[in-house]
Design a protein around this motif. Sequence first.
Motif, PDB file in Angstrom:
ATOM      1  N   ALA A  38      34.255  22.966   5.373  1.00  0.00           N
ATOM      2  CA  ALA A  38      35.408  24.137   5.970  1.00  0.00           C
ATOM      3  C   ALA A  38      36.613  23.582   6.032  1.00  0.00           C
ATOM      4  CB  ALA A  38      34.624  24.925   6.884  1.00  0.00           C
ATOM      5  N   GLY A  39      36.669  22.278   6.244  1.00  0.00           N
ATOM      6  CA  GLY A  39      38.004  21.811   6.365  1.00  0.00           C
ATOM      7  C   GLY A  39      38.483  21.565   7.872  1.00  0.00           C
ATOM      8  N   LYS A  40      37.427  21.722   8.719  1.00  0.00           N
ATOM      9  CA  LYS A  40      37.644  21.554  10.066  1.00  0.00           C
ATOM     10  C   LYS A  40      37.765  20.155  10.520  1.00  0.00           C
ATOM     11  CE  LYS A  40      35.216  25.990  11.136  1.00  0.00           C
ATOM     12  NZ  LYS A  40      34.047  26.608  11.946  1.00  0.00           N
ATOM     13  N   LYS A  41      38.437  20.163  11.858  1.00  0.00           N
ATOM     14  CA  LYS A  41      38.714  18.713  12.329  1.00  0.00           C
ATOM     15  C   LYS A  41      37.698  18.229  13.243  1.00  0.00           C
ATOM     16  CE  LYS A  41      42.479  18.624   9.904  1.00  0.00           C
ATOM     17  NZ  LYS A  41      42.744  17.595   8.677  1.00  0.00           N
ATOM     18  N   VAL A  42      37.189  19.044  13.970  1.00  0.00           N
ATOM     19  CA  VAL A  42      36.140  18.683  15.051  1.00  0.00           C
ATOM     20  C   VAL A  42      34.729  19.066  14.795  1.00  0.00           C
ATOM     21  CG1 VAL A  42      35.961  18.966  17.652  1.00  0.00           C
ATOM     22  CG2 VAL A  42      38.182  19.070  16.679  1.00  0.00           C
ATOM     23  N   ALA A  43      33.701  18.285  14.880  1.00  0.00           N
ATOM     24  CA  ALA A  43      32.508  18.609  14.871  1.00  0.00           C
ATOM     25  C   ALA A  43      32.181  19.478  15.997  1.00  0.00           C
ATOM     26  CB  ALA A  43      31.639  17.088  14.901  1.00  0.00           C
ATOM     27  N   PRO A  44      30.923  20.296  15.509  1.00  0.00           N
ATOM     28  CA  PRO A  44      30.507  21.538  16.619  1.00  0.00           C
ATOM     29  C   PRO A  44      29.505  20.704  17.189  1.00  0.00           C
ATOM     30  CG  PRO A  44      29.489  21.554  14.432  1.00  0.00           C
ATOM     31  CD  PRO A  44      30.528  20.422  14.173  1.00  0.00           C
ATOM     32  N   ALA A  45      28.760  21.611  18.356  1.00  0.00           N
ATOM     33  CA  ALA A  45      27.776  21.159  19.036  1.00  0.00           C
ATOM     34  C   ALA A  45      26.637  20.601  18.363  1.00  0.00           C
ATOM     35  CB  ALA A  45      27.246  22.361  20.357  1.00  0.00           C
ATOM     36  N   PRO A  46      25.770  19.631  18.827  1.00  0.00           N
ATOM     37  CA  PRO A  46      24.424  19.029  18.375  1.00  0.00           C
ATOM     38  C   PRO A  46      23.672  20.071  17.749  1.00  0.00           C
ATOM     39  CG  PRO A  46      25.001  17.912  20.135  1.00  0.00           C
ATOM     40  CD  PRO A  46      26.157  18.901  20.311  1.00  0.00           C
ATOM     41  N   LYS A  47      23.241  21.310  18.450  1.00  0.00           N
ATOM     42  CA  LYS A  47      22.607  22.204  17.933  1.00  0.00           C
ATOM     43  C   LYS A  47      23.196  22.762  16.683  1.00  0.00           C
ATOM     44  CE  LYS A  47      24.205  26.111  20.813  1.00  0.00           C
ATOM     45  NZ  LYS A  47      23.982  27.397  21.860  1.00  0.00           N
ATOM     46  N   THR A  48      24.423  22.936  16.472  1.00  0.00           N
ATOM     47  CA  THR A  48      24.904  23.508  15.070  1.00  0.00           C
ATOM     48  C   THR A  48      24.542  22.483  13.975  1.00  0.00           C
ATOM     49  OG1 THR A  48      26.459  24.732  16.458  1.00  0.00           O
ATOM     50  CG2 THR A  48      26.875  24.463  14.046  1.00  0.00           C
ATOM     51  N   LEU A  49      24.917  21.298  14.509  1.00  0.00           N
ATOM     52  CA  LEU A  49      24.819  20.230  13.426  1.00  0.00           C
ATOM     53  C   LEU A  49      23.159  20.280  12.888  1.00  0.00           C
ATOM     54  CD1 LEU A  49      26.853  17.425  15.139  1.00  0.00           C
ATOM     55  CD2 LEU A  49      27.515  18.617  13.249  1.00  0.00           C
ATOM     56  N   ASP A  50      22.364  20.366  13.857  1.00  0.00           N
ATOM     57  CA  ASP A  50      21.016  20.260  13.587  1.00  0.00           C
ATOM     58  C   ASP A  50      20.513  21.550  12.751  1.00  0.00           C
ATOM     59  OD1 ASP A  50      20.692  18.148  15.171  1.00  0.00           O
ATOM     60  OD2 ASP A  50      19.587  19.033  16.590  1.00  0.00           O
ATOM     61  N   LEU A  51      21.250  22.690  12.749  1.00  0.00           N
ATOM     62  CA  LEU A  51      21.181  23.991  12.129  1.00  0.00           C
ATOM     63  C   LEU A  51      21.362  23.561  10.761  1.00  0.00           C
ATOM     64  CD1 LEU A  51      20.127  27.011  12.217  1.00  0.00           C
ATOM     65  CD2 LEU A  51      22.677  27.425  12.809  1.00  0.00           C
ATOM     66  N   GLY A  52      22.513  23.221  10.447  1.00  0.00           N
ATOM     67  CA  GLY A  52      23.063  23.010   9.031  1.00  0.00           C
ATOM     68  C   GLY A  52      22.018  21.972   8.490  1.00  0.00           C
ATOM     69  N   TRP A  53      21.615  20.947   9.119  1.00  0.00           N
ATOM     70  CA  TRP A  53      20.854  20.055   8.402  1.00  0.00           C
ATOM     71  C   TRP A  53      19.230  20.766   8.177  1.00  0.00           C
ATOM     72  CZ3 TRP A  53      21.803  15.269   6.746  1.00  0.00           C
ATOM     73  CH2 TRP A  53      20.771  14.285   6.521  1.00  0.00           C
ATOM     74  N   HIS A  54      19.092  21.584   9.025  1.00  0.00           N
ATOM     75  CA  HIS A  54      17.570  22.203   8.697  1.00  0.00           C
ATOM     76  C   HIS A  54      17.885  23.056   7.575  1.00  0.00           C
ATOM     77  CE1 HIS A  54      15.705  21.214  12.691  1.00  0.00           C
ATOM     78  NE2 HIS A  54      14.534  21.712  12.219  1.00  0.00           N
ATOM     79  N   GLY A  55      18.932  23.486   7.321  1.00  0.00           N
ATOM     80  CA  GLY A  55      19.226  24.817   6.448  1.00  0.00           C
ATOM     81  C   GLY A  55      19.292  23.855   4.958  1.00  0.00           C
ATOM     82  N   LEU A  56      19.682  22.828   5.078  1.00  0.00           N
ATOM     83  CA  LEU A  56      19.891  21.888   3.594  1.00  0.00           C
ATOM     84  C   LEU A  56      18.856  21.438   3.366  1.00  0.00           C
ATOM     85  CD1 LEU A  56      20.446  18.765   4.225  1.00  0.00           C
ATOM     86  CD2 LEU A  56      22.753  19.699   5.095  1.00  0.00           C
ATOM     87  N   TRP A  57      17.746  21.263   4.359  1.00  0.00           N
ATOM     88  CA  TRP A  57      16.492  20.173   3.925  1.00  0.00           C
ATOM     89  C   TRP A  57      15.954  20.763   2.888  1.00  0.00           C
ATOM     90  CZ3 TRP A  57      15.641  15.563   5.982  1.00  0.00           C
ATOM     91  CH2 TRP A  57      14.557  14.866   5.575  1.00  0.00           C
ATOM     92  N   PRO A  58      15.403  21.942   2.475  1.00  0.00           N
ATOM     93  CA  PRO A  58      14.787  22.429   1.443  1.00  0.00           C
ATOM     94  C   PRO A  58      15.352  22.009   0.076  1.00  0.00           C
ATOM     95  CG  PRO A  58      14.950  24.314   2.859  1.00  0.00           C
ATOM     96  CD  PRO A  58      15.950  23.040   3.448  1.00  0.00           C
ATOM     97  N   ALA A  59      16.746  21.860   0.143  1.00  0.00           N
ATOM     98  CA  ALA A  59      17.324  21.369  -1.190  1.00  0.00           C
ATOM     99  C   ALA A  59      16.910  19.963  -1.349  1.00  0.00           C
ATOM    100  CB  ALA A  59      18.873  21.481  -1.192  1.00  0.00           C
ATOM    101  N   LEU A  60      16.838  19.296  -0.321  1.00  0.00           N
ATOM    102  CA  LEU A  60      16.543  17.712  -0.601  1.00  0.00           C
ATOM    103  C   LEU A  60      15.106  17.565  -0.901  1.00  0.00           C
ATOM    104  CD1 LEU A  60      18.232  16.418   2.933  1.00  0.00           C
ATOM    105  CD2 LEU A  60      18.923  16.374   0.932  1.00  0.00           C
ATOM    106  N   ALA A  61      14.141  18.370  -0.146  1.00  0.00           N
ATOM    107  CA  ALA A  61      12.736  18.356  -0.505  1.00  0.00           C
ATOM    108  C   ALA A  61      12.303  18.729  -1.947  1.00  0.00           C
ATOM    109  CB  ALA A  61      11.885  19.079   0.457  1.00  0.00           C
ATOM    110  N   ALA A  62      13.104  19.453  -2.546  1.00  0.00           N
ATOM    111  CA  ALA A  62      13.040  20.233  -3.857  1.00  0.00           C
ATOM    112  C   ALA A  62      13.224  18.968  -4.701  1.00  0.00           C
ATOM    113  CB  ALA A  62      14.116  21.123  -4.094  1.00  0.00           C
ATOM    114  N   ALA A  63      13.494  17.733  -4.426  1.00  0.00           N
ATOM    115  CA  ALA A  63      13.789  16.732  -5.553  1.00  0.00           C
ATOM    116  C   ALA A  63      12.234  16.229  -5.670  1.00  0.00           C
ATOM    117  CB  ALA A  63      14.645  15.619  -4.753  1.00  0.00           C
ATOM    118  N   GLY A  64      11.401  16.544  -5.036  1.00  0.00           N
ATOM    119  CA  GLY A  64       9.742  16.200  -5.223  1.00  0.00           C
ATOM    120  C   GLY A  64       9.417  14.834  -4.497  1.00  0.00           C
TER     121      GLY A  64
END
Length: 209
Positions: A66-92
């Motif tokens: 999104a072009g932001k300069k400052v990282a959000p709180a850890p729980k938001t970072l973890d939320l993003g990582w959880h959300g993209l994990w299925p795309a990683l796991a889909a590689a099999g």
Amino acid sequence: MTTEIVTTGAGDARITWHPATAPRLLLALGHGAGGGVDARDLRALAAVLPGHGVSVALVEQPWRVAGKKVAPAPKTLDLGWHGLWPALAAAGLPVVAGGRSAGARVACRTAAGLGARAVLALSFPLHPPGRPEKSRAAELLGAGLPTLVVQGGNDPFGRPDEFPPGDRDLVEVPWADHGFAVPKRAPLGQDEAVAIVTDAVVAWTASLG
């Protein structure tokens, strides 16, 4: 190399895929709070690992996309990582959760719950500079999976000798700082320092099967 946008609860993340020809593992690498996936260690791993049977996914968190300069709180970072994990796991493939600095913290906090094979922590920020009493060792020790830490010998966020005992592998990059940069006076060059990182990860991922 291809890129993919993945929608998460924290916004759109981006994955840049560096596939191996006949992969046996996928290494997912998140960036730190002060930079993106163009960090020298992440770029080097994406270039080297596919030649050793390990596909690499460089993951940009939604705040960076999104072009932001400052990282959000850890729980938001973890939320993003959880959300993209299925795309990683889909590689099999078995997925190794990894990252540098804040990205390493995310990997450590979430890996077991997401079913990761192992954890790679590059420049793990053991404590804020000059504040060793503010230890984040519990995050690292709590991963509960095979873990490799690669740490600069002069990292102000935690030198290798500051890490507590634990069931993990730790490789030191002598003279290196938090970004694995080495001073000109160092007895090893910058390319040699980066090669210590890539060689260690190549050997460690080979041991994972």
